[in-house]
Design a protein around this motif. Structure first.
Motif, mmCIF file in Angstrom:
data_model
loop_
_atom_site.group_PDB
_atom_site.id
_atom_site.type_symbol
_atom_site.label_atom_id
_atom_site.label_comp_id
_atom_site.label_asym_id
_atom_site.label_seq_id
_atom_site.Cartn_x
_atom_site.Cartn_y
_atom_site.Cartn_z
ATOM 1 N N LYS A 71 0.824 -1.201 0.000
ATOM 2 C CA LYS A 71 0.000 0.000 0.000
ATOM 3 C C LYS A 71 0.862 1.257 0.000
ATOM 4 O O LYS A 71 1.992 1.253 0.490
ATOM 5 C CB LYS A 71 -0.903 0.037 1.250
ATOM 6 C CG LYS A 71 -1.793 -1.170 1.434
ATOM 7 C CD LYS A 71 -2.594 -1.030 2.721
ATOM 8 C CE LYS A 71 -3.509 -2.227 2.945
ATOM 9 N NZ LYS A 71 -4.331 -2.065 4.169
ATOM 10 N N THR A 77 -4.254 0.469 -1.660
ATOM 11 C CA THR A 77 -3.584 -0.771 -2.051
ATOM 12 C C THR A 77 -3.208 -0.717 -3.528
ATOM 13 O O THR A 77 -4.043 -0.429 -4.380
ATOM 14 C CB THR A 77 -4.504 -1.982 -1.785
ATOM 15 O OG1 THR A 77 -4.776 -2.061 -0.381
ATOM 16 C CG2 THR A 77 -3.833 -3.281 -2.239
ATOM 17 N N GLU A 97 -4.401 -2.962 -8.142
ATOM 18 C CA GLU A 97 -5.236 -2.145 -7.258
ATOM 19 C C GLU A 97 -6.727 -2.366 -7.486
ATOM 20 O O GLU A 97 -7.554 -2.051 -6.630
ATOM 21 C CB GLU A 97 -4.894 -0.658 -7.426
ATOM 22 C CG GLU A 97 -5.205 -0.080 -8.793
ATOM 23 C CD GLU A 97 -4.061 -0.226 -9.780
ATOM 24 O OE1 GLU A 97 -4.034 0.572 -10.746
ATOM 25 O OE2 GLU A 97 -3.201 -1.101 -9.607
#
Length: 199
Positions: A71, A77, A97
């Motif tokens: 992240k 993320t 992501e």
């Protein structure tokens, strides 16, 4: 193969630093700028089940499942690295992501020093990770060309790398284009060196 990405992933040098803890079940790392020591990314394994936690302290540690999220410091993320229970050889999946599968790692059986293939979602080989435990160096190679290297040695940090924790320098070569999915897979693979090959 270009994949939408965050600017931080277009950097060529990353210092991966393990969180130290005597009773540490989870695999948690911070990824720093080696020049400034700024934290660029955080790697966290937050949702460990009770039995997985217990097995991490036994000889069965290498077989346990894992789910690590890489992240940005703001919590977004960028990459997720996941594996189920492993008995003979690891097959690790990597997601972007958007939680889309972008690649896999498949451990090679009976390799000397540690080796796995970096694959596309449909099992085409992008490159290979080859390791030398004697010098603690791992290289990502495609058809004899080096794409990246992972090592415990870097003059800019010096002895800080040689602690009891697992700290690595990742250097990605300029021949890996900005925005290329290989950059995400190489960064994700660094987590797997520790969890798949070394434990």
């Amino acid at each position: 193969m270009i994949n939408s990405t965050a600017p931080v992933l277009d950097r060529n040098m990353f210092f991966v630093k393990e969180h130290v803890g005597m009773f540490k079940a989870a695999n948690n790392f911070d990824i720093h700028d080696p020049e400034t020591n700024e934290i660029l990314l955080e790697c966290r394994e937050d949702d460990l089940g009770f039995f997985t936690k217990m097995l991490r302290f036994t000889d069965y540690k290498r077989m346990t499942p894992f789910n690590v999220e890489i992240k940005e410091p703001n919590g977004k993320t960028l990459i997720r690295v996941s594996r189920g229970v492993s008995f003979f050889r690891s097959v690790v999946e990597v997601f972007d992501e958007n939680n889309t599968l972008i690649g896999k790692f498949r451990q090679r059986m009976l390799s000397i020093g540690g080796k796995f293939d970096v694959l596309t979602p449909d099992d085409q080989v992008i490159c290979q990770l080859k390791g030398k435990w004697s010098s603690w160096e791992f290289r990502f190679e495609k058809e004899g060309n080096e794409l990246a290297m992972v090592s415990k040695k870097w003059a800019g940090i010096g002895k800080e790398l040689f602690t009891t924790a697992d700290n690595y320098m990742l250097t990605i070569n300029d021949n890996v284009p900005s925005g290329h999915v290989a950059r995400k897979l190489i960064l994700a693979a660094v987590m797997c060196i520790d969890m798949v090959l070394k434990e």
